[in-house]
Design an enzyme around this catalytic site. Structure first.
Site, PDB file in Angstrom:
ATOM      1  N   GLY A  46      34.679 -33.048 -53.246  1.00 36.99           N
ATOM      2  CA  GLY A  46      34.277 -32.046 -54.226  1.00 36.99           C
ATOM      3  C   GLY A  46      34.901 -32.288 -55.577  1.00 36.99           C
ATOM      4  N   GLN A  51      38.008 -30.565 -63.862  1.00 37.06           N
ATOM      5  CA  GLN A  51      38.682 -31.827 -63.466  1.00 37.06           C
ATOM      6  C   GLN A  51      38.192 -33.012 -64.290  1.00 37.06           C
ATOM      7  OE1 GLN A  51      37.911 -31.316 -59.044  1.00 37.06           O
ATOM      8  NE2 GLN A  51      39.796 -32.491 -59.023  1.00 37.06           N
ATOM      9  N   CYS A  89      43.510 -33.806 -53.129  1.00 38.95           N
ATOM     10  CA  CYS A  89      42.778 -33.482 -54.351  1.00 38.95           C
ATOM     11  C   CYS A  89      42.698 -34.724 -55.221  1.00 38.95           C
ATOM     12  CB  CYS A  89      43.496 -32.364 -55.096  1.00 38.95           C
ATOM     13  SG  CYS A  89      42.687 -31.904 -56.636  1.00 38.95           S
ATOM     14  N   LEU A  90      41.514 -34.958 -55.800  1.00 38.35           N
ATOM     15  CA  LEU A  90      41.330 -36.117 -56.679  1.00 38.35           C
ATOM     16  C   LEU A  90      42.245 -36.052 -57.896  1.00 38.35           C
ATOM     17  CD1 LEU A  90      37.426 -36.216 -56.594  1.00 38.35           C
ATOM     18  CD2 LEU A  90      38.984 -37.810 -55.463  1.00 38.35           C
ATOM     19  N   HIS A 131      38.559 -24.656 -52.352  1.00 32.02           N
ATOM     20  CA  HIS A 131      39.325 -25.610 -53.161  1.00 32.02           C
ATOM     21  C   HIS A 131      38.730 -25.741 -54.569  1.00 32.02           C
ATOM     22  CE1 HIS A 131      41.730 -29.473 -53.578  1.00 32.02           C
ATOM     23  NE2 HIS A 131      40.833 -29.623 -54.527  1.00 32.02           N
ATOM     24  N   GLU A 132      37.406 -25.917 -54.629  1.00 35.49           N
ATOM     25  CA  GLU A 132      36.775 -26.156 -55.939  1.00 35.49           C
ATOM     26  C   GLU A 132      36.748 -24.884 -56.786  1.00 35.49           C
ATOM     27  OE1 GLU A 132      36.606 -29.167 -56.638  1.00 35.49           O
ATOM     28  OE2 GLU A 132      36.714 -29.878 -54.571  1.00 35.49           O
ATOM     29  N   HIS A 135      39.963 -24.470 -58.425  1.00 32.29           N
ATOM     30  CA  HIS A 135      40.071 -25.298 -59.639  1.00 32.29           C
ATOM     31  C   HIS A 135      39.566 -24.542 -60.860  1.00 32.29           C
ATOM     32  CE1 HIS A 135      41.540 -29.286 -58.662  1.00 32.29           C
ATOM     33  NE2 HIS A 135      40.690 -29.439 -57.667  1.00 32.29           N
TER      34      HIS A 135
HETATM   35 CO    CO Z   1      40.755 -30.824 -56.152  1.00 30.89          CO
END
Ligand code: CO
Length: 160
Positions: A46, A51, A89-90, A131-132, A135
């Protein structure tokens, strides 16, 4: 479409509360396409728009073997249950942590044409949605760790 650079901690873009999308113009469509291409490029689950440095309330989610999901102005309207998950997480490459997420969530938002949509999810999809959407509120999974020893370094080939 193009692959966008992903902000990593401690980039302040990750701590901003993203703003609601109010127009569904070409630049929003292009951003969604670029987010999907970026997510596919890194084989992530995701991605939230902040981000990639764009403070709008847009998320994209790609689960294995599923169609990609993009949601504009997503909101969790219901949560149920609780489970312990391992999350990465990216924006925090090389780490994973153990936190609690809901078992099931209901989310409402808009699709990329601006049409209302609702989604009921459980398991990994529920986790990805929480999670998203975190963000978009400037929240990272590391904020949900119960203690420092619930975060650990992973080898590069284990990145989630
Ligand atoms: Co993330």
């Amino acid at each position: 479409m193009s692959i966008l650079p992903i902000c990593t901690v401690p980039d302040p873009a990750l701590r901003q509360r993203a703003k609601r999308v109010t127009s569904f113009n070409g630049s929003v469509q292009r951003l969604i396409d670029d987010m999907i291409e970026t997510l596919h490029g890194v084989e992530g689950v995701g991605l939230a728009a902040n981000q990639v440095g764009n403070p709008l309330r847009i998320i994209v989610i790609q689960l294995p073997e599923e169609a990609v999901i993009s949601i504009i102005n997503p909101e969790i309207v219901r949560r149920a249950g609780e489970r312990v998950v391992v999350e990465g997480c990216l924006s925090l490459p090389g780490y994973q942590g153990e936190i609690k997420r809901s078992e099931r969530v209901s989310v409402k938002g808009l699709d990329r044409q601006g049409k209302e949509m609702r989604l009921k999810a459980e398991g990994l999809l529920a986790q990805a949605l929480e999670h998203e959407i975190d963000h978009l509120n400037g929240v990272l999974y590391i904020d949900r760790l119960e203690s420092g020893d619930k975060l650990w370094k992973i080898k590069p080939d284990e990145q989630a």
